[in-house]
Design an enzyme around this catalytic site. Structure first.
Site, PDB file in Angstrom:
ATOM      1  N   HIS A  45       0.860  -1.196   0.000  1.00 22.49           N
ATOM      2  CA  HIS A  45       0.000   0.000   0.000  1.00 22.49           C
ATOM      3  C   HIS A  45       0.897   1.247   0.000  1.00 22.49           C
ATOM      4  CE1 HIS A  45      -3.456   2.475   0.593  1.00 22.49           C
ATOM      5  NE2 HIS A  45      -3.755   2.225   1.860  1.00 22.49           N
TER       6      HIS A  45
ATOM      7  N   ASP B  94       2.612   5.374  -6.622  1.00 19.74           N
ATOM      8  CA  ASP B  94       3.872   5.250  -5.865  1.00 19.74           C
ATOM      9  C   ASP B  94       5.102   5.104  -6.749  1.00 19.74           C
ATOM     10  OD1 ASP B  94       1.923   3.427  -3.561  1.00 19.74           O
ATOM     11  OD2 ASP B  94       2.847   5.384  -3.212  1.00 19.74           O
TER      12      ASP B  94
ATOM     13  N   HIS C  72      -2.481  -2.324  -9.598  1.00 23.78           N
ATOM     14  CA  HIS C  72      -3.474  -1.676  -8.739  1.00 23.78           C
ATOM     15  C   HIS C  72      -4.736  -2.522  -8.726  1.00 23.78           C
ATOM     16  CE1 HIS C  72      -6.003   1.461  -6.973  1.00 23.78           C
ATOM     17  NE2 HIS C  72      -4.873   2.048  -6.641  1.00 23.78           N
TER      18      HIS C  72
HETATM   19  C1  SDX Z   1      -1.535   2.135  -3.314  1.00 24.13           C
HETATM   20  O1  SDX Z   1      -6.216   0.745  -3.282  1.00 24.13           O
HETATM   21  C2  SDX Z   1      -5.761   1.914  -3.503  1.00 24.13           C
HETATM   22  O2  SDX Z   1      -6.440   2.796  -3.977  1.00 24.13           O
HETATM   23  C3  SDX Z   1      -4.330   2.111  -3.081  1.00 24.13           C
HETATM   24  C4  SDX Z   1      -3.681   3.435  -3.464  1.00 24.13           C
HETATM   25  C5  SDX Z   1      -4.305   4.602  -2.728  1.00 24.13           C
HETATM   26  O3  SDX Z   1      -4.212   5.738  -3.241  1.00 24.13           O
HETATM   27  O4  SDX Z   1      -4.796   4.394  -1.594  1.00 24.13           O
HETATM   28  O5  SDX Z   1      -3.803   3.642  -4.861  1.00 24.13           O
HETATM   29  C6  SDX Z   1      -2.206   3.446  -3.093  1.00 24.13           C
HETATM   30  O6  SDX Z   1      -1.490   1.331  -2.433  1.00 24.13           O
HETATM   31  C7  SDX Z   1      -0.987   1.857  -4.696  1.00 24.13           C
HETATM   32  C8  SDX Z   1      -0.399   0.415  -4.796  1.00 24.13           C
HETATM   33  C9  SDX Z   1       1.020   0.440  -4.248  1.00 24.13           C
HETATM   34  N1  SDX Z   1       1.555  -0.947  -4.163  1.00 24.13           N
HETATM   35  C10 SDX Z   1       2.511  -1.375  -4.996  1.00 24.13           C
HETATM   36  O7  SDX Z   1       2.981  -0.718  -5.939  1.00 24.13           O
HETATM   37  C11 SDX Z   1       3.019  -2.785  -4.682  1.00 24.13           C
HETATM   38  C12 SDX Z   1       3.121  -3.594  -5.968  1.00 24.13           C
HETATM   39  N2  SDX Z   1       1.752  -3.869  -6.450  1.00 24.13           N
HETATM   40  C13 SDX Z   1       1.138  -5.117  -6.122  1.00 24.13           C
HETATM   41  O8  SDX Z   1       1.493  -5.652  -4.890  1.00 24.13           O
HETATM   42  C14 SDX Z   1      -0.336  -5.195  -6.521  1.00 24.13           C
HETATM   43  O9  SDX Z   1      -0.428  -4.729  -7.793  1.00 24.13           O
HETATM   44  C15 SDX Z   1      -1.367  -4.516  -5.649  1.00 24.13           C
HETATM   45  C16 SDX Z   1      -1.265  -4.905  -4.218  1.00 24.13           C
HETATM   46  C17 SDX Z   1      -1.259  -3.028  -5.769  1.00 24.13           C
HETATM   47  C18 SDX Z   1      -2.735  -4.944  -6.172  1.00 24.13           C
HETATM   48  O10 SDX Z   1      -2.806  -6.303  -5.975  1.00 24.13           O
HETATM   49  P1  SDX Z   1      -4.101  -7.145  -6.361  1.00 24.13           P
HETATM   50  O11 SDX Z   1      -5.170  -6.278  -6.886  1.00 24.13           O
HETATM   51  O12 SDX Z   1      -4.430  -8.020  -5.207  1.00 24.13           O
HETATM   52  O13 SDX Z   1      -3.620  -7.986  -7.569  1.00 24.13           O
HETATM   53  P2  SDX Z   1      -2.993  -9.422  -7.483  1.00 24.13           P
HETATM   54  O14 SDX Z   1      -1.913  -9.445  -6.435  1.00 24.13           O
HETATM   55  O15 SDX Z   1      -4.097 -10.411  -7.390  1.00 24.13           O
HETATM   56  O16 SDX Z   1      -2.264  -9.525  -8.915  1.00 24.13           O
HETATM   57  C19 SDX Z   1      -2.923 -10.044 -10.045  1.00 24.13           C
HETATM   58  C20 SDX Z   1      -1.787 -10.650 -10.865  1.00 24.13           C
HETATM   59  C21 SDX Z   1      -0.968 -11.682 -10.088  1.00 24.13           C
HETATM   60  O17 SDX Z   1      -0.367 -12.540 -11.044  1.00 24.13           O
HETATM   61  P3  SDX Z   1      -1.065 -14.026 -11.309  1.00 24.13           P
HETATM   62  O18 SDX Z   1      -1.228 -14.674  -9.950  1.00 24.13           O
HETATM   63  O19 SDX Z   1      -2.378 -13.728 -11.986  1.00 24.13           O
HETATM   64  O20 SDX Z   1      -0.100 -14.741 -12.203  1.00 24.13           O
HETATM   65  O21 SDX Z   1      -0.836  -9.628 -11.212  1.00 24.13           O
HETATM   66  C22 SDX Z   1       0.417  -9.904 -10.596  1.00 24.13           C
HETATM   67  C23 SDX Z   1       0.148 -10.892  -9.470  1.00 24.13           C
HETATM   68  O22 SDX Z   1       1.305 -11.654  -9.216  1.00 24.13           O
HETATM   69  N3  SDX Z   1       0.903  -8.633 -10.082  1.00 24.13           N
HETATM   70  C24 SDX Z   1       2.172  -8.240 -10.160  1.00 24.13           C
HETATM   71  C25 SDX Z   1       2.207  -6.962  -9.579  1.00 24.13           C
HETATM   72  N4  SDX Z   1       0.976  -6.630  -9.149  1.00 24.13           N
HETATM   73  C26 SDX Z   1       0.175  -7.679  -9.458  1.00 24.13           C
HETATM   74  N5  SDX Z   1       3.268  -8.849 -10.667  1.00 24.13           N
HETATM   75  C27 SDX Z   1       4.423  -8.155 -10.580  1.00 24.13           C
HETATM   76  N6  SDX Z   1       4.527  -6.910 -10.041  1.00 24.13           N
HETATM   77  C28 SDX Z   1       3.446  -6.288  -9.527  1.00 24.13           C
HETATM   78  N7  SDX Z   1       3.557  -5.069  -9.004  1.00 24.13           N
END
Ligand code: SDX
Length: 437
Positions: free
Chosen positions: A268, A363, A307
């Site tokens: 997050h 971010d 996201h």
């Molecule tokens: C913020 O919610 C909000 O509005 C948050 C925010 C706000 O203003 O409050 O916007 C702020 O928190 C932004 C997000 C910051 N976090 C990151 O940058 C961390 C990296 N991102 C991931 O951890 C992820 O994308 C999330 C946590 C942001 C979202 O995760 P989800 O929606 O639960 O998606 P998921 O983990 O189910 O991913 C779906 C697929 C998976 O692959 P498969 O299992 O289908 O093979 O996408 C992949 C994930 O492995 N994936 C990524 C990835 N994010 C998702 N693979 C590599 N790198 C990534 N960053």
């Protein structure tokens, strides 16, 4: 004429029911009528991480994830970032309308009145180690303010709420700056009420022995824009924490501390700090392909990408990239931007990211600007928490005033042992607890 309803048949009993659809959703409680017998609790929905569950009705922020649209109270984020100040947008988020000039003047004066901290609050900060993480210090000190303002527990009194909201908005920059000064062993700098919200924050961070701090106006404006971009984002993880804790009628200081705790996680708000660590590990553009291969192999996430809602470019990331140019004209270009831009270019052409609709989020670029402005990576999430306090408080107040809301208490699907009796100690075998317990 098509009805806004779904017709469901419970195959276990052949019971057929029509469930009304309202605003694109059905009420989970309407499913409870599907029972297999008089003792059956009724049908529930199972939705880990609330992937497909609306927890509330809200009029504050609208996101269209597929189109990359973000609006506060109907105003596009691009226009607010270009035409407004942070405190102007804070007023909009909290009260629903942009202030007229006299209202804004009064609002700024009221917030400015609350920038000071009780001297006792500084003693809380003195208790932390010099290398304590600023987010831990921030969350703890905000929670401690609950003891300074015990009247804040009267959360159903709008006058009490209004005062605590001003206190928190006014004091977050002061606490944040004090955590930074504490980590350097520098004396705290008191607020200078002649300065704007962002300039005063810079004053409390960076003033040394000069009689009056002069904030660079370009950097102050860039910080103000970054605050606007981070102010609210509908039902994100930390806002969900604010609403859940606030739903028990905990005071706003303890609720905001819980929201800070949620924001600190690397998935997050903690991601902006992790992005800089990631760019340091990558080190140079030629090492990007090897790093991306490891991401695709599942070794770690590409921080600052992806996201839950945006399946298009995060509009905030686009604005931050634009704001970076004005900052770098003052600070000099942060070389990490070149690595970040190349990383984005390569990722957005790679099937792994394209298929999963992974784009840069808020971010990805924010830390690069913050670092260029002189902030340490440990401070980045604190810089997220300051403006997000406005969104948390607006969502908290909306929850308290929503007649449909009550204490948040989800149900569960029980997967544990059936009823069993305690066996006397002498008859017990060695417990075989699973490694993950
Ligand atoms: C913020 O919610 C909000 O509005 C948050 C925010 C706000 O203003 O409050 O916007 C702020 O928190 C932004 C997000 C910051 N976090 C990151 O940058 C961390 C990296 N991102 C991931 O951890 C992820 O994308 C999330 C946590 C942001 C979202 O995760 P989800 O929606 O639960 O998606 P998921 O983990 O189910 O991913 C779906 C697929 C998976 O692959 P498969 O299992 O289908 O093979 O996408 C992949 C994930 O492995 N994936 C990524 C990835 N994010 C998702 N693979 C590599 N790198 C990534 N960053």
């Amino acid at each position: 004429m098509a009805k806004d309803a779904v017709s469901l048949v419970d195959q276990r009993t052949q019971a057929a029911r029509e469930i009304p659809i309202q605003d694109g959703a059905i009420r989970a409680m309407d499913l409870r009528q599907f029972k297999t017998g008089p003792d059956d609790f009724g049908l529930m929905t199972y939705d880990p991480a609330f992937m497909n569950t609306a927890s509330c009705r809200s009029a504050i922020t609208f996101i269209d994830g597929d189109k990359g649209i973000l609006r506060y109270r109907g105003y596009p984020i691009e226009q607010l970032a270009e035409k407004c100040t942070f405190l102007e947008v804070a007023y909009l988020i909290l009260f629903g309308e942009l202030p007229a000039a006299p209202q804004l003047k009064d609002w700024i004066a009221e917030i400015t009145l609350h920038t000071m901290l009780h001297e006792t609050t500084k003693k809380f900060l003195e208790g932390f180690r010099y290398d304590a993480h600023p987010m831990g210090m921030l969350a703890s000190t905000v929670a401690a303010l609950s003891t300074v303002y015990p009247e804040s527990r009267h959360v159903l009194d709008p006058t009490v709420r209004a005062l605590q909201i001003k206190r928190l908005i006014g004091k977050m920059p002061t606490i944040a700056a004090y955590t930074y000064r504490h980590s350097l062993g520098y004396p705290y700098v008191y607020p200078d009420n002649d300065l704007s919200y962002a300039a005063n924050f810079m004053n409390m961070l960076w003033k040394m022995m000069e009689p009056k701090y002069q904030a660079n106006p370009t950097l102050a404006r860039a910080l103000d824009i970054l605050f606007i971009l981070h102010a609210d984002h509908e039902q994100n993880c930390s806002t969900n924490a604010m609403r859940a804790v606030g739903s028990s009628q905990a005071d706003p200081f303890l609720s905001t501390a819980a929201a800070c705790a949620a924001l600190s996680g690397p998935l997050h708000g903690g991601a902006n700090e992790e992005v800089l660590k990631m760019l340091d590990v990558i080190g140079s553009k030629d090492r990007i392909p090897a790093y991306i291969d490891k991401v695709k192999a599942g070794e770690f996430k590409l921080m600052g990408f992806g996201h839950r809602v945006y399946k298009n470019y995060d509009p905030r990331a686009r604005i931050i990239k634009w704001a970076a140019d004005s900052v770098f004209e003052i600070t000099g270009r942060n070389a990490k931007l070149d690595i970040a831009l190349e990383l984005e270019r390569i990722a957005l052409e790679d099937e792994y990211f394209v298929k999963r609709k992974l784009y840069p989020n808020v971010d990805f670029y924010s830390g690069i600007i913050y670092q260029a402005m002189g902030f340490k990576p440990e401070m980045f999430t604190v810089l997220f928490a300051i403006p997000r306090t406005v969104g948390w408080l607006a969502q908290w107040q909306e929850m308290l005033c929503d007649g449909e809301q009550k204490i948040a208490r989800p149900r569960q699907i029980y997967t544990g042992e059936a009823a069993r009796d305690v066996v006397p100690m002498e008859q017990r075998g060695v417990a075989t607890t699973p490694a993950t317990a």
